[in-house]
Design an enzyme around this catalytic site. Structure first.
Site: not given
Length: 411
Positions: A255, A231, A235, A238, A124, A199, A251, A131, A197, A359
């Site tokens: 996925t 993904d 948080r 992480q 990834d 993607e 993560k 971002h 996420e 975000e």
């Protein structure tokens, strides 16, 4: 009055995004043969049994298409991909083939879709300047938003291929260690900052030899197609674990990818130049003189419980999929059929174009006001859906298969 013939599934509405100009590949099974997986091609709201069609029409590719996975087709190489696509287009558009093809079409809502390829490795990337800058402003407010290396190489990490799941698979809320800055010690428990996420994933078909890097110009020789990808990210897990080696348990729990892989050839009209680069690139990444434009104009929509929360534009991505492939192999690492690599979160310059809740809510500071309640991060029962389209030939849209996942409680 004479009885009118039933409309054919091949008589699509004008502008159908899954018309003959698209023809994404998947793998499906039917209720009467649940254990038999087979290669399918989407046309409108139906799925063509590609192997059965090839057999009925005497194609030399019948054996390749009568497989329970896309891997054999993907490994066959670009010339075969092109020939098979031309054959499928003829079978689905020529009136001469209708009698053979129509009985082999299955309604999309009557089949079960499976992960269409066996995932070899999963990588990834972190390719959106918007971002990466947003994340930098959040967590390094007194420093530069981007790290010094960001505009010199595509940053990425090696993920866990065994937890790549097909769209529609529930995602169990992960548990792990987390520690807020003011906490004296870490605690263990379910993630409280579960995120998405948005993607785009690229699926490798043709393998490469160990020790031989893949050049920018060979991107289309190796990449079979692209797919939407979510993904999922914890948080809080992480944030505590990622220094100094990067993402791990935050993560690797899941996925999600679409059940459909769109061939690169279907996206020729969507090819665009990437944003202007701010620094000279090293030769293996320098695409200024390449014939391949590198970027793709893809319009992504993110929904939570059926409500649109973001519309990230893929055309803003700083690093292209060709550059990511070149960087991924420049040290001599080989490609395998079924390798999957993600673009990284797709975010644009505007607030509504941000491809993650991190975000969109600015790390939980600004809650989203949805009809199902306010959201900073995902709650149990939330369902996230990514959809996308790209410009196709003559103004027709190319639809990308959706990717959906629902959050279930931690075990």
């Amino acid at each position: 009055m004479p009885e009118q013939p039933s409309p054919s599934p091949l008589d699509l509405a004008e502008g159908d995004p899954f018309g003959p100009h698209n023809l994404p590949y998947g793998v499906f099974s039917t209720a009467d043969e649940p254990g038999r997986r087979r290669v399918g091609v989407r046309i409108g709201s139906h799925v063509l049994d590609a192997g059965a069609a090839a057999h009925a029409l005497g194609s030399s590719y019948a054996g390749l298409l009568a497989q329970p996975s896309l891997n054999p087709l993907m490994a066959a190489g670009r010339t075969v991909w092109r020939d098979v696509r031309r054959a499928l287009t003829a079978w689905l558009t020529s009136p001469a083939h209708r009698a053979d093809v129509e009985p082999l079409l299955h309604p999309l809502d009557a089949v079960t879709l499976h992960l269409p390829y066996e995932v070899a490795d999963y990588v990834d990337f972190y390719a959106s300047e918007h971002h990466a800058s947003n994340v930098g402003r959040m967590f390094r407010p007194d420093g530069e938003p981007l790290t010094p290396n960001w505009k010199h190489l595509p940053i990425g990490y090696h993920g866990r291929s065994g937890t790549v799941v097909v769209s529609g698979t529930d995602v169990v809320r992960p548990s792990g260690q987390r520690k807020a800055p003011t906490d004296p010690a870490p605690v263990f428990g379910p993630s409280t900052k579960l995120d998405i996420e948005a993607e785009v994933g690229f699926v490798v078909g043709t393998p490469s030899e160990t020790g031989r890097p893949v050049a920018l110009g060979d991107f289309r020789e190796h990449v079979f197609g692209l797919t939407l990808l979510n993904d999922w990210s914890a948080r809080d897990i992480q944030a505590w674990e990622y220094v100094p080696l990067g993402p791990f348990l935050g993560k690797s729990f899941a996925t999600s990818v679409s059940a459909w892989v769109t061939p690169l050839e279907a996206l020729d009209a969507a090819r665009v130049a990437p944003p202007a680069r701010d620094f000279p690139l090293l030769p293996y990444l320098d695409d200024a003189d390449e014939d391949e434009p590198g970027g793709y104009e893809l319009h992504i929509t993110v929904e939570i419980n059926g409500e649109v929360v973001a519309e990230p534009p893929f055309s803003t991505m700083y690093w292209t999929a060709a550059q990511q492939l070149a960087h991924m192999t420049v040290n001599g690492a080989s490609l395998r059929t079924g390798d999957l690599y993600g673009s990284g979160t797709v975010s644009g310059p505007e607030t509504h174009q941000r491809g993650s809740l991190l975000e969109l809510t600015w790390n939980g500071r600004d809650a989203l006001d949805l009809s199902t309640g306010k959201r900073t991060f995902l709650e149990d029962g939330d369902e996230v859906t990514l959809t996308a389209w790209a410009p196709g030939p003559d103004g027709v849209k190319v639809g990308l298969g959706e990717v959906t996942g629902r959050i279930t409680p931690a075990v």
